[in-house]
Design an enzyme around this catalytic site. Structure first.
Site, PDB file in Angstrom:
ATOM      1  N   ILE A  42       0.824  -1.196   0.000  1.00 48.16           N
ATOM      2  CA  ILE A  42       0.000   0.000   0.000  1.00 48.16           C
ATOM      3  C   ILE A  42       0.861   1.250   0.000  1.00 48.16           C
ATOM      4  O   ILE A  42       1.519   1.549   0.988  1.00 48.16           O
ATOM      5  CB  ILE A  42      -0.914   0.011   1.239  1.00 48.16           C
ATOM      6  CG1 ILE A  42      -1.746  -1.274   1.257  1.00 48.16           C
ATOM      7  CG2 ILE A  42      -1.814   1.235   1.216  1.00 48.16           C
ATOM      8  CD1 ILE A  42      -2.487  -1.445   2.563  1.00 48.16           C
ATOM      9  N   PRO A  43       0.887   1.960  -1.117  1.00 52.20           N
ATOM     10  CA  PRO A  43       1.706   3.182  -1.234  1.00 52.20           C
ATOM     11  C   PRO A  43       1.080   4.337  -0.481  1.00 52.20           C
ATOM     12  O   PRO A  43       0.568   5.277  -1.072  1.00 52.20           O
ATOM     13  CB  PRO A  43       1.735   3.429  -2.744  1.00 52.20           C
ATOM     14  CG  PRO A  43       0.440   2.861  -3.254  1.00 52.20           C
ATOM     15  CD  PRO A  43       0.098   1.707  -2.335  1.00 52.20           C
ATOM     16  N   CYS A  44       1.123   4.298   0.814  1.00 47.53           N
ATOM     17  CA  CYS A  44       0.481   5.346   1.615  1.00 47.53           C
ATOM     18  C   CYS A  44       1.145   6.688   1.356  1.00 47.53           C
ATOM     19  O   CYS A  44       0.570   7.725   1.630  1.00 47.53           O
ATOM     20  CB  CYS A  44       0.526   4.985   3.092  1.00 47.53           C
ATOM     21  SG  CYS A  44       1.947   4.033   3.568  1.00 47.53           S
ATOM     22  N   HIS A  45       2.327   6.691   0.824  1.00 44.63           N
ATOM     23  CA  HIS A  45       3.014   7.958   0.562  1.00 44.63           C
ATOM     24  C   HIS A  45       2.394   8.664  -0.638  1.00 44.63           C
ATOM     25  O   HIS A  45       2.689   9.812  -0.893  1.00 44.63           O
ATOM     26  CB  HIS A  45       4.499   7.699   0.338  1.00 44.63           C
ATOM     27  CG  HIS A  45       4.795   6.703  -0.722  1.00 44.63           C
ATOM     28  ND1 HIS A  45       4.935   5.354  -0.458  1.00 44.63           N
ATOM     29  CD2 HIS A  45       4.931   6.858  -2.058  1.00 44.63           C
ATOM     30  CE1 HIS A  45       5.187   4.749  -1.614  1.00 44.63           C
ATOM     31  NE2 HIS A  45       5.172   5.621  -2.589  1.00 44.63           N
TER      32      HIS A  45
END
Length: 112
Positions: free
Chosen positions: A60-63
DNA sequence: CAAGTGACAATAA
DNA sequence: TTTATTGCCACTT
């Protein structure tokens, strides 16, 4: 039927992960945007909460998820705002300031 | 068990 | 224009 809400509640988080996971490189989505995509524009807060939970780091690319203003706050993500900015820049996201991404160009989904 | 806190956003003043 | 308030619900104390 009462349990149905319980299922949807848990599905909300999973749905958030699914949407965030589909954010392409070089693009960023806002919490409200993701919340709207999952069908709950009022739960923008829990989108961030779901990411904070971050059950699948690396997946999950939360950035790539930022505030409505395209701003990222230090201490949000794993390594800090600097790492987050580095990751986004590496993917092609343009930064207006040290904590602001160019939503004009990098906003996702494109075609809203 | 009850109250408080929190990766936000939209609206009102 | 900026600041303050409201809504929303899970998780912690």
């Amino acid at each position: 039927m009462a349990k149905q809400r319980e299922s949807e509640r848990a599905g909300f988080f999973s749905r958030v992960y699914e949407v965030v996971r589909q954010i392409p490189e070089g693009c960023v989505a806002t919490y409200g945007q993701v919340a709207k995509l999952v069908g709950e524009p009022r739960k923008a807060r829990f989108v961030g909460y779901a990411l904070h939970s971050n059950p699948e780091p690396g997946v999950i690319p939360c950035h790539r998820v930022v505030f409505a203003d395209g701003r990222i706050c230090e201490g949000f993500a794993f390594g800090g705002a600097e790492v987050q900015r580095q990751l986004l820049e590496d993917e092609g996201v343009v930064f207006l300031d040290d904590n602001h991404v160019d939503l004009r160009e990098s906003r996702w989904p494109a075609g809203l």
